[in-house]
Write a protein that holds these residues in place. Structure first.
Motif, mmCIF file in Angstrom:
data_model
loop_
_atom_site.group_PDB
_atom_site.id
_atom_site.type_symbol
_atom_site.label_atom_id
_atom_site.label_comp_id
_atom_site.label_asym_id
_atom_site.label_seq_id
_atom_site.Cartn_x
_atom_site.Cartn_y
_atom_site.Cartn_z
ATOM 1 N N ASP A 40 0.824 -1.223 0.000
ATOM 2 C CA ASP A 40 0.000 0.000 0.000
ATOM 3 C C ASP A 40 0.853 1.266 0.000
ATOM 4 N N ARG A 41 2.125 1.132 -0.401
ATOM 5 C CA ARG A 41 3.056 2.271 -0.503
ATOM 6 C C ARG A 41 3.313 2.936 0.850
ATOM 7 N N ARG A 42 3.227 2.133 1.925
ATOM 8 C CA ARG A 42 3.487 2.646 3.269
ATOM 9 C C ARG A 42 4.443 1.711 3.998
ATOM 10 N N LEU A 43 5.246 2.297 4.913
ATOM 11 C CA LEU A 43 6.215 1.508 5.667
ATOM 12 C C LEU A 43 6.495 2.206 6.991
ATOM 13 N N ALA A 44 6.765 1.404 8.026
ATOM 14 C CA ALA A 44 7.221 1.942 9.314
ATOM 15 C C ALA A 44 8.687 1.583 9.484
ATOM 16 N N LEU A 45 9.500 2.560 9.836
ATOM 17 C CA LEU A 45 10.918 2.348 10.097
ATOM 18 C C LEU A 45 11.128 2.510 11.595
ATOM 19 N N VAL A 46 11.471 1.418 12.277
ATOM 20 C CA VAL A 46 11.496 1.443 13.738
ATOM 21 C C VAL A 46 12.839 0.958 14.268
ATOM 22 N N GLY A 47 13.172 1.443 15.468
ATOM 23 C CA GLY A 47 14.414 1.038 16.111
ATOM 24 C C GLY A 47 14.717 1.946 17.279
ATOM 25 N N PRO A 48 15.729 1.605 18.071
ATOM 26 C CA PRO A 48 16.071 2.416 19.242
ATOM 27 C C PRO A 48 16.595 3.792 18.850
ATOM 28 N N GLU A 49 16.624 4.683 19.819
ATOM 29 C CA GLU A 49 17.122 6.032 19.575
ATOM 30 C C GLU A 49 18.568 5.983 19.101
ATOM 31 N N GLY A 50 18.868 6.779 18.069
ATOM 32 C CA GLY A 50 20.226 6.833 17.547
ATOM 33 C C GLY A 50 20.594 5.685 16.637
ATOM 34 N N ALA A 51 19.613 4.863 16.240
ATOM 35 C CA ALA A 51 19.913 3.657 15.462
ATOM 36 C C ALA A 51 20.182 3.934 13.991
ATOM 37 N N GLY A 52 19.866 5.139 13.526
ATOM 38 C CA GLY A 52 20.050 5.452 12.117
ATOM 39 C C GLY A 52 18.748 5.563 11.348
#
Length: 216
Positions: A40-52
């Motif tokens: 659906d042309r959507r994405l979540a980019l997740v990770g800890p603080e400072g991860a890039g």
């Protein structure tokens, strides 16, 4: 002779060539690179603080022509115009106008433009109360960046020093790794502390300075 220490401007390198790939982030990078074939042309980019996350979001924004903004700056009245192009909304987990993000989500869907959301933790755990929005966030495919391994943490430390225009010897990195918490935020805190101490004492960043700082 006393060595002068001068506070130099920070240089934040955010190009693709500056992104450090390791087993902790290669899957996230691969998912981002699947654009425009995201679900659906959507994405979540997740990770800890400072991860890039911001670095990877900047790479996608550069290559897709996306606009980047902080979640806290999002307003419902802007949603129709913002959806005219691909969009990155960063730090959704830190708070967002939920009605605004809901309208933006729908506007992007109607116009067929990409939407990349970033935050700490999984989207289903972000502190959102609006039921329709929470349901949509829970449906997102997550591109997950994990805590760093030794290889990545070493390169992160070198990059953080380089961003401050500080040249350090590899031995310093080897000294720091077993003596610090294994996290991106700890790496950033360590580099900031060493830079600050270096300026205060008028000496270069070195293993000796790190030992003094860590041993108090």
């Amino acid at each position: 002779m006393t060595q002068l220490s001068i506070a130099l401007p920070r240089l934040n390198a955010t190009g693709r060539d500056d992104f450090m790939v390791s087993p902790t982030n290669d899957t996230a990078l691969a998912l981002v690179d699947q654009w425009p074939d995201w679900p659906d042309r959507r994405l979540a980019l997740v990770g800890p603080e400072g991860a890039g996350k911001s670095h990877l979001a900047a790479i996608w924004a550069e290559e897709s022509g996306a606009l980047r903004l902080r979640a806290r700056d999002l307003k419902a009245v802007d949603a129709p115009d913002l959806a005219d192009r691909p969009l990155v909304v960063e730090d959704v987990d830190r708070g967002v106008d939920e009605e605004a993000l809901f309208h933006l989500w729908n506007a992007c869907a109607q116009k067929g433009n990409g939407l990349l959301l970033t935050g700490r933790g999984m989207p289903s755990d972000w502190p959102v109360k609006l039921a329709d929005l929470k349901s949509r966030l829970s449906s997102l495919t997550p591109a997950v960046i994990s805590d760093p391994d030794d290889m990545l943490l070493s390169v992160v430390l070198l990059k953080l020093f380089a961003d401050r225009q500080l040249q350090v010897k590899p031995a310093l990195i080897g000294f720091l790794l077993p003596r610090m918490e294994r996290s991106f935020i700890a790496a950033r805190t360590m580099v900031e502390a060493l830079d600050r101490e270096s300026l205060a004492r008028g000496v270069p960043v070195s293993q000796s300075l790190a030992r003094t700082l860590l041993e108090g």
